[in-house]
Scaffold this motif. Structure first.
Motif, PDB file in Angstrom:
ATOM      1  N   GLY A   1      31.354   1.171  36.005  1.00 50.14           N
ATOM      2  CA  GLY A   1      29.979   1.458  35.593  1.00 50.14           C
ATOM      3  C   GLY A   1      28.986   0.510  36.246  1.00 50.14           C
ATOM      4  O   GLY A   1      27.906   0.922  36.670  1.00 50.14           O
ATOM      5  N   SER A   2      29.356  -0.753  36.358  1.00 48.20           N
ATOM      6  CA  SER A   2      28.485  -1.723  37.037  1.00 48.20           C
ATOM      7  C   SER A   2      28.395  -1.431  38.532  1.00 48.20           C
ATOM      8  O   SER A   2      27.340  -1.620  39.145  1.00 48.20           O
TER       9      SER A   2
ATOM     10  N   LEU B   1      42.446   6.702  37.511  1.00 49.80           N
ATOM     11  CA  LEU B   1      42.973   5.373  37.828  1.00 49.80           C
ATOM     12  C   LEU B   1      43.030   5.142  39.332  1.00 49.80           C
ATOM     13  O   LEU B   1      42.704   4.047  39.818  1.00 49.80           O
ATOM     14  N   ILE B   2      43.416   6.163  40.071  1.00 47.83           N
ATOM     15  CA  ILE B   2      43.464   6.037  41.533  1.00 47.83           C
ATOM     16  C   ILE B   2      42.057   5.832  42.101  1.00 47.83           C
ATOM     17  O   ILE B   2      41.840   4.958  42.949  1.00 47.83           O
ATOM     18  N   LEU B   3      41.106   6.615  41.638  1.00 48.95           N
ATOM     19  CA  LEU B   3      39.733   6.480  42.126  1.00 48.95           C
ATOM     20  C   LEU B   3      39.141   5.111  41.804  1.00 48.95           C
ATOM     21  O   LEU B   3      38.484   4.489  42.647  1.00 48.95           O
ATOM     22  N   VAL B   4      39.376   4.633  40.604  1.00 50.44           N
ATOM     23  CA  VAL B   4      38.846   3.317  40.224  1.00 50.44           C
ATOM     24  C   VAL B   4      39.532   2.218  41.035  1.00 50.44           C
ATOM     25  O   VAL B   4      38.879   1.256  41.466  1.00 50.44           O
TER      26      VAL B   4
ATOM     27  N   LEU C   1      34.829   7.480  36.957  1.00 52.56           N
ATOM     28  CA  LEU C   1      34.318   7.494  35.585  1.00 52.56           C
ATOM     29  C   LEU C   1      34.254   8.912  35.031  1.00 52.56           C
ATOM     30  O   LEU C   1      34.587   9.132  33.855  1.00 52.56           O
ATOM     31  N   VAL C   2      33.874   9.870  35.862  1.00 51.45           N
ATOM     32  CA  VAL C   2      33.853  11.264  35.415  1.00 51.45           C
ATOM     33  C   VAL C   2      35.258  11.726  35.072  1.00 51.45           C
ATOM     34  O   VAL C   2      35.493  12.334  34.021  1.00 51.45           O
ATOM     35  N   ALA C   3      36.226  11.421  35.950  1.00 52.98           N
ATOM     36  CA  ALA C   3      37.612  11.821  35.695  1.00 52.98           C
ATOM     37  C   ALA C   3      38.150  11.167  34.434  1.00 52.98           C
ATOM     38  O   ALA C   3      38.842  11.815  33.619  1.00 52.98           O
ATOM     39  N   LEU C   4      37.837   9.882  34.228  1.00 54.80           N
ATOM     40  CA  LEU C   4      38.312   9.195  33.031  1.00 54.80           C
ATOM     41  C   LEU C   4      37.668   9.801  31.774  1.00 54.80           C
ATOM     42  O   LEU C   4      38.353  10.010  30.761  1.00 54.80           O
TER      43      LEU C   4
END
Length: 128
Positions: free
Chosen positions: A88-89, A6-9, A119-122
């Protein structure tokens, strides 16, 4: 791992808001022209295109940011879907940039690394 995702996104979304500002608000200003390696003439000639592209980046940020918010308020399925769509986009756009303009690989890496890591972390958090 979910918190990391969540932090990365969220950081990726903020980066894309910054890119929006550069492309749609300050495109013709000297500092932004220097960032993109543009002359004043080039910036003026591409102002409309950059304005449009900036909003594209803002919309990606909005989708990813909304996903983070929805996830945090308990709407996890909706949040996950929006995060994968938005981040992803962002990642796909970075891939298009590097494939279409290899000389802009550094920018593509800056634009795509944080969403990729999010995305990898999620994904990892969903699998464990």
């Amino acid at each position: 791992m979910t918190v990391v995702a969540l932090i990365l996104v969220a950081i990726a979304a903020l980066l894309h808001v910054y890119i929006f500002t550069l492309e749609s608000v300050t495109w013709t200003q000297p500092k932004t022209r220097k960032t993109f390696g543009l002359t004043e003439t080039q910036a003026e000639a591409t102002k409309e295109m950059a304005f449009n592209q900036g909003f594209y980046n803002l919309f990606l940020a909005t989708v990813a940011g909304a996903g983070v918010v929805f996830y945090m308020v308990g709407k996890t399925d909706m949040g996950i879907a929006l995060i994968f769509a938005g981040a992803g986009s962002m990642l796909a756009a970075a891939l298009v940039l590097v494939l279409s303009s290899p000389d802009k690989a550094a920018a593509a890496i800056k634009q795509g690394t944080i969403p990729l890591l999010g995305l990898v972390a999620l994904t990892i958090s969903l699998l464990v």
